[in-house]
Design a protein around this motif. Sequence first.
Motif, PDB file in Angstrom:
ATOM      1  N   HIS A  26      18.439  62.674  52.462  1.00 27.47           N
ATOM      2  CA  HIS A  26      18.817  61.525  52.003  1.00 27.47           C
ATOM      3  C   HIS A  26      18.613  61.033  50.684  1.00 27.47           C
ATOM      4  O   HIS A  26      19.227  60.146  50.048  1.00 27.47           O
ATOM      5  CB  HIS A  26      18.266  60.377  52.892  1.00 27.47           C
ATOM      6  N   LEU A  27      17.558  61.616  50.147  1.00 25.83           N
ATOM      7  CA  LEU A  27      17.055  61.514  48.770  1.00 25.83           C
ATOM      8  C   LEU A  27      17.830  62.022  47.597  1.00 25.83           C
ATOM      9  O   LEU A  27      17.568  61.686  46.326  1.00 25.83           O
ATOM     10  CB  LEU A  27      15.716  61.575  48.653  1.00 25.83           C
ATOM     11  N   ASP A  28      18.538  63.232  47.803  1.00 30.20           N
ATOM     12  CA  ASP A  28      18.974  63.791  46.672  1.00 30.20           C
ATOM     13  C   ASP A  28      19.853  63.358  45.887  1.00 30.20           C
ATOM     14  O   ASP A  28      20.909  62.745  46.436  1.00 30.20           O
ATOM     15  CB  ASP A  28      19.749  65.278  47.213  1.00 30.20           C
ATOM     16  N   ASP A  29      19.607  63.289  44.517  1.00 28.51           N
ATOM     17  CA  ASP A  29      20.519  62.479  43.654  1.00 28.51           C
ATOM     18  C   ASP A  29      21.093  60.958  43.574  1.00 28.51           C
ATOM     19  O   ASP A  29      22.002  60.677  43.121  1.00 28.51           O
ATOM     20  CB  ASP A  29      22.037  63.649  43.508  1.00 28.51           C
ATOM     21  N   ARG A  30      20.520  60.501  44.655  1.00 29.68           N
ATOM     22  CA  ARG A  30      20.652  59.119  44.719  1.00 29.68           C
ATOM     23  C   ARG A  30      19.762  57.887  44.076  1.00 29.68           C
ATOM     24  O   ARG A  30      19.865  56.794  44.163  1.00 29.68           O
ATOM     25  CB  ARG A  30      20.700  58.723  46.395  1.00 29.68           C
ATOM     26  N   ILE A  31      18.396  58.545  43.796  1.00 36.05           N
ATOM     27  CA  ILE A  31      17.555  57.624  43.173  1.00 36.05           C
ATOM     28  C   ILE A  31      17.451  58.094  41.638  1.00 36.05           C
ATOM     29  O   ILE A  31      16.945  59.100  41.443  1.00 36.05           O
ATOM     30  CB  ILE A  31      16.266  57.766  44.150  1.00 36.05           C
ATOM     31  N   ASP A  32      17.186  57.113  40.968  1.00 34.21           N
ATOM     32  CA  ASP A  32      16.448  57.298  39.352  1.00 34.21           C
ATOM     33  C   ASP A  32      15.084  56.849  39.510  1.00 34.21           C
ATOM     34  O   ASP A  32      14.861  55.631  39.784  1.00 34.21           O
ATOM     35  CB  ASP A  32      17.315  56.438  38.483  1.00 34.21           C
ATOM     36  N   TYR A  33      14.349  57.921  39.278  1.00 33.63           N
ATOM     37  CA  TYR A  33      12.964  57.893  39.111  1.00 33.63           C
ATOM     38  C   TYR A  33      12.587  57.343  37.653  1.00 33.63           C
ATOM     39  O   TYR A  33      13.117  57.814  36.875  1.00 33.63           O
ATOM     40  CB  TYR A  33      12.301  58.963  39.621  1.00 33.63           C
ATOM     41  N   PRO A  34      11.271  56.522  37.520  1.00 36.59           N
ATOM     42  CA  PRO A  34      10.595  56.001  38.711  1.00 36.59           C
ATOM     43  C   PRO A  34      11.373  55.037  39.159  1.00 36.59           C
ATOM     44  O   PRO A  34      12.207  54.285  38.895  1.00 36.59           O
ATOM     45  CB  PRO A  34       9.557  55.269  37.756  1.00 36.59           C
ATOM     46  N   ALA A  35      10.941  54.396  40.628  1.00 30.89           N
ATOM     47  CA  ALA A  35      11.567  53.766  41.434  1.00 30.89           C
ATOM     48  C   ALA A  35      10.512  53.043  42.361  1.00 30.89           C
ATOM     49  O   ALA A  35       9.647  53.689  42.746  1.00 30.89           O
ATOM     50  CB  ALA A  35      12.683  54.507  42.309  1.00 30.89           C
ATOM     51  N   THR A  36      10.768  51.753  42.477  1.00 31.51           N
ATOM     52  CA  THR A  36      10.002  51.139  43.361  1.00 31.51           C
ATOM     53  C   THR A  36      10.452  51.354  44.850  1.00 31.51           C
ATOM     54  O   THR A  36      11.548  51.877  45.260  1.00 31.51           O
ATOM     55  CB  THR A  36      10.220  49.585  43.416  1.00 31.51           C
ATOM     56  N   ALA A  37       9.670  51.059  45.989  1.00 27.83           N
ATOM     57  CA  ALA A  37      10.083  50.986  47.278  1.00 27.83           C
ATOM     58  C   ALA A  37      11.300  50.409  47.808  1.00 27.83           C
ATOM     59  O   ALA A  37      12.226  50.960  48.283  1.00 27.83           O
ATOM     60  CB  ALA A  37       8.749  50.542  48.354  1.00 27.83           C
ATOM     61  N   GLU A  38      11.660  49.112  47.137  1.00 32.64           N
ATOM     62  CA  GLU A  38      12.629  48.398  47.322  1.00 32.64           C
ATOM     63  C   GLU A  38      14.042  49.033  46.847  1.00 32.64           C
ATOM     64  O   GLU A  38      14.854  49.310  47.382  1.00 32.64           O
ATOM     65  CB  GLU A  38      12.710  46.968  46.880  1.00 32.64           C
ATOM     66  N   GLU A  39      13.994  49.936  45.558  1.00 35.15           N
ATOM     67  CA  GLU A  39      14.890  50.456  45.105  1.00 35.15           C
ATOM     68  C   GLU A  39      15.032  51.741  45.744  1.00 35.15           C
ATOM     69  O   GLU A  39      16.521  52.143  45.946  1.00 35.15           O
ATOM     70  CB  GLU A  39      14.435  51.142  43.660  1.00 35.15           C
ATOM     71  N   VAL A  40      14.066  52.242  46.399  1.00 37.38           N
ATOM     72  CA  VAL A  40      14.464  53.664  47.218  1.00 37.38           C
ATOM     73  C   VAL A  40      15.345  53.130  48.665  1.00 37.38           C
ATOM     74  O   VAL A  40      16.366  53.502  48.603  1.00 37.38           O
ATOM     75  CB  VAL A  40      13.170  54.165  47.733  1.00 37.38           C
ATOM     76  N   VAL A  41      15.089  52.010  49.003  1.00 37.81           N
ATOM     77  CA  VAL A  41      15.830  51.645  50.352  1.00 37.81           C
ATOM     78  C   VAL A  41      17.279  51.245  49.894  1.00 37.81           C
ATOM     79  O   VAL A  41      18.041  51.521  50.512  1.00 37.81           O
ATOM     80  CB  VAL A  41      15.069  50.531  50.925  1.00 37.81           C
ATOM     81  N   GLN A  42      17.413  50.588  48.691  1.00 34.20           N
ATOM     82  CA  GLN A  42      18.620  50.154  48.289  1.00 34.20           C
ATOM     83  C   GLN A  42      19.519  51.164  47.908  1.00 34.20           C
ATOM     84  O   GLN A  42      20.807  51.188  48.095  1.00 34.20           O
ATOM     85  CB  GLN A  42      18.490  49.358  47.010  1.00 34.20           C
ATOM     86  N   ALA A  43      18.957  52.463  47.286  1.00 32.77           N
ATOM     87  CA  ALA A  43      19.588  53.669  46.998  1.00 32.77           C
ATOM     88  C   ALA A  43      20.220  54.294  48.318  1.00 32.77           C
ATOM     89  O   ALA A  43      21.059  55.054  48.117  1.00 32.77           O
ATOM     90  CB  ALA A  43      18.689  54.476  46.058  1.00 32.77           C
ATOM     91  N   VAL A  44      19.396  54.402  49.101  1.00 32.94           N
ATOM     92  CA  VAL A  44      19.664  55.360  50.313  1.00 32.94           C
ATOM     93  C   VAL A  44      19.814  54.571  51.672  1.00 32.94           C
ATOM     94  O   VAL A  44      20.459  55.194  52.659  1.00 32.94           O
ATOM     95  CB  VAL A  44      18.692  56.198  50.726  1.00 32.94           C
ATOM     96  N   GLY A  45      19.677  53.608  51.541  1.00 31.29           N
ATOM     97  CA  GLY A  45      19.733  52.581  52.903  1.00 31.29           C
ATOM     98  C   GLY A  45      18.563  52.503  53.928  1.00 31.29           C
ATOM     99  O   GLY A  45      17.618  53.516  53.506  1.00 31.29           O
TER     100      GLY A  45
END
Length: 107
Positions: A26-45
């Motif tokens: 679910h994480l592949d290429d969907r998140i730009d790091y560094p990222a917060t926990a909230e940004e992770v949930v926004q990016a992948v659902g």
Amino acid sequence: MGVRPPQQDGSDADHIEFGIAALEPHLDDRIDYPATAEEVVQAVGDVQVSYDASGGTVALSEVLEKTPKRRFESKRDLLDALHPVFEEYRAAASNSLVGRLRGLLPF
């Protein structure tokens, strides 16, 4: 983590992924790091992630809430922070009465 389900027909069955192994696709290429926990949930659902081979699941947001970190520098950093939380869920499920009964059944 991943385990192979019991083989009853002699065929090569797929393995069951849980914990960070189940989350990683679910994480592949969907998140730009560094990222917060909230940004992770926004990016992948707020995906449901398996935490044991018996099919127990937990929401990504719930796992992230239990991590001491709020910001992740890389995908590896995120997975390393989540691993102990998934292990806690797995251990709690295997210690429950239902978890022990599931462990005794061959399916």
